[in-house]
Design a protein around this motif. Structure first.
Motif, PDB file in Angstrom:
ATOM      1  N   THR A  82     -28.819  -6.168   5.216  1.00 33.79           N
ATOM      2  CA  THR A  82     -28.477  -5.006   4.285  1.00 33.79           C
ATOM      3  C   THR A  82     -27.347  -4.773   3.710  1.00 33.79           C
ATOM      4  O   THR A  82     -27.658  -3.502   2.546  1.00 33.79           O
ATOM      5  N   VAL A  83     -26.218  -4.594   4.781  1.00 33.29           N
ATOM      6  CA  VAL A  83     -25.169  -4.234   4.023  1.00 33.29           C
ATOM      7  C   VAL A  83     -24.847  -5.028   2.276  1.00 33.29           C
ATOM      8  O   VAL A  83     -24.638  -4.163   1.198  1.00 33.29           O
ATOM      9  N   LEU A  84     -25.313  -6.462   2.666  1.00 33.28           N
ATOM     10  CA  LEU A  84     -25.266  -6.863   1.192  1.00 33.28           C
ATOM     11  C   LEU A  84     -26.356  -6.760  -0.063  1.00 33.28           C
ATOM     12  O   LEU A  84     -25.899  -6.353  -1.465  1.00 33.28           O
ATOM     13  N   GLU A  85     -27.712  -6.112   0.843  1.00 34.08           N
ATOM     14  CA  GLU A  85     -28.150  -5.961   0.004  1.00 34.08           C
ATOM     15  C   GLU A  85     -27.880  -4.456  -0.811  1.00 34.08           C
ATOM     16  O   GLU A  85     -27.858  -4.030  -2.217  1.00 34.08           O
ATOM     17  N   MET A  86     -27.345  -3.506   0.159  1.00 38.51           N
ATOM     18  CA  MET A  86     -27.044  -1.832  -0.302  1.00 38.51           C
ATOM     19  C   MET A  86     -26.080  -1.789  -1.090  1.00 38.51           C
ATOM     20  O   MET A  86     -25.934  -1.039  -1.655  1.00 38.51           O
ATOM     21  N   LEU A  87     -24.666  -3.186  -1.369  1.00 41.93           N
ATOM     22  CA  LEU A  87     -23.962  -3.330  -2.765  1.00 41.93           C
ATOM     23  C   LEU A  87     -24.289  -3.565  -3.613  1.00 41.93           C
ATOM     24  O   LEU A  87     -23.609  -3.477  -4.165  1.00 41.93           O
ATOM     25  N   ARG A  88     -25.288  -4.558  -3.500  1.00 42.50           N
ATOM     26  CA  ARG A  88     -25.925  -5.049  -4.903  1.00 42.50           C
ATOM     27  C   ARG A  88     -26.498  -3.761  -5.205  1.00 42.50           C
ATOM     28  O   ARG A  88     -26.763  -3.166  -6.705  1.00 42.50           O
ATOM     29  N   ASP A  89     -27.062  -2.586  -4.561  1.00 40.84           N
ATOM     30  CA  ASP A  89     -28.197  -1.827  -5.518  1.00 40.84           C
ATOM     31  C   ASP A  89     -26.967  -0.578  -5.801  1.00 40.84           C
ATOM     32  O   ASP A  89     -27.717   0.128  -6.745  1.00 40.84           O
ATOM     33  N   ARG A  90     -25.602  -0.347  -5.136  1.00 35.07           N
ATOM     34  CA  ARG A  90     -25.367   0.544  -5.484  1.00 35.07           C
ATOM     35  C   ARG A  90     -24.168  -0.150  -6.971  1.00 35.07           C
ATOM     36  O   ARG A  90     -23.082   0.597  -7.054  1.00 35.07           O
ATOM     37  N   GLY A  91     -24.647  -1.517  -7.014  1.00 37.44           N
ATOM     38  CA  GLY A  91     -23.903  -2.154  -8.266  1.00 37.44           C
ATOM     39  C   GLY A  91     -22.451  -3.203  -8.303  1.00 37.44           C
ATOM     40  O   GLY A  91     -22.265  -3.292  -9.318  1.00 37.44           O
ATOM     41  N   HIS A  92     -22.436  -3.792  -7.234  1.00 39.84           N
ATOM     42  CA  HIS A  92     -20.979  -4.634  -6.522  1.00 39.84           C
ATOM     43  C   HIS A  92     -22.523  -5.878  -7.338  1.00 39.84           C
ATOM     44  O   HIS A  92     -22.808  -6.126  -7.165  1.00 39.84           O
ATOM     45  N   ALA A  93     -21.436  -7.212  -7.749  1.00 42.53           N
ATOM     46  CA  ALA A  93     -21.184  -8.128  -8.040  1.00 42.53           C
ATOM     47  C   ALA A  93     -21.387  -9.076  -6.812  1.00 42.53           C
ATOM     48  O   ALA A  93     -21.211 -10.091  -5.992  1.00 42.53           O
ATOM     49  N   VAL A  94     -23.203  -8.973  -5.815  1.00 47.74           N
ATOM     50  CA  VAL A  94     -23.036  -9.873  -4.795  1.00 47.74           C
ATOM     51  C   VAL A  94     -23.911 -10.710  -5.246  1.00 47.74           C
ATOM     52  O   VAL A  94     -25.512 -10.575  -5.359  1.00 47.74           O
ATOM     53  N   PRO A  95     -23.740 -12.158  -5.266  1.00 51.29           N
ATOM     54  CA  PRO A  95     -24.823 -13.449  -5.652  1.00 51.29           C
ATOM     55  C   PRO A  95     -26.184 -13.497  -4.476  1.00 51.29           C
ATOM     56  O   PRO A  95     -25.723 -12.824  -3.466  1.00 51.29           O
ATOM     57  N   ASP A  96     -26.959 -13.574  -5.557  1.00 48.76           N
ATOM     58  CA  ASP A  96     -28.366 -14.763  -4.529  1.00 48.76           C
ATOM     59  C   ASP A  96     -28.168 -15.207  -3.290  1.00 48.76           C
ATOM     60  O   ASP A  96     -28.588 -14.561  -2.812  1.00 48.76           O
TER      61      ASP A  96
END
Length: 169
Positions: free
Chosen positions: A40-54
């Motif tokens: 959930t945290v990783l999804e949230m970071l991606r939704d906030r514009g962070h470069a989280v790998p798939d």
């Protein structure tokens, strides 16, 4: 007699085909909760514009447990990904992604340009747009600041599809 029943249940459990037994979770509840919270945290970071790998978000529970091991190291607890628009900014440390709930309408954060166009189109000011508190769950999820405008799209059988806007205060 109870002991005999227990033995029969154990034999039945051992006879479960491999395809079904693979779906039985034998790990700890704690590691499963950490797995869900981390995703959930990783999804949230991606939704906030962070470069989280798939591959980080799509990591399976079994992979997570083998990576996590029995006692996690501090480095495994830290989450740090650069902001796509400003790689100098990083977020670190933070079981359900509220934006994926079936009853939650879709929220889209408007850019400053889109906000300006909206205000011109409807000939309104920020204060005339319905409000969303900065402590609202969606505002906190996206890390929204005061003055940010969000497009909220509702989908319902009775009401159909309609759009509203909210300004964070």
């Amino acid at each position: 007699m109870e002991e005999q029943g227990l033995d029969e249940m154990m034999q039945d459990l051992n006879a479960v085909p491999a395809c079904i037994s693979a779906m039985i979770d034998t790990g700890s509840v704690e590691s499963h909760r950490y797995f869900l919270a981390r995703r959930t945290v990783l999804e949230m970071l991606r939704d906030r514009g962070h470069a989280v790998p798939d591959d980080e978000i799509q990591r399976t529970l079994a992979d997570f447990r083998s990576w996590w091991e029995t006692k996690p190291e501090f480095d495994n607890l830290t989450i740090s990904y650069p902001l796509i628009s400003d790689s100098s900014k990083k977020i670190s440390e933070l079981l359900v992604n509220i934006t994926k709930h079936v009853l939650k309408p879709h929220h889209q954060v408007l850019t400053p340009e889109e906000k300006g166009e909206l205000l011109l189109q409807y000939k309104v000011e920020d204060s005339q747009i319905p409000r969303m508190l900065e402590k609202d769950a969606v505002a906190r999820y996206y890390g929204l600041q005061k003055g940010t405008v969000v497009k909220v799209t509702y989908e319902g059988e009775l009401t159909g599809s309609h759009v509203t806007y909210r300004c964070v205060v």
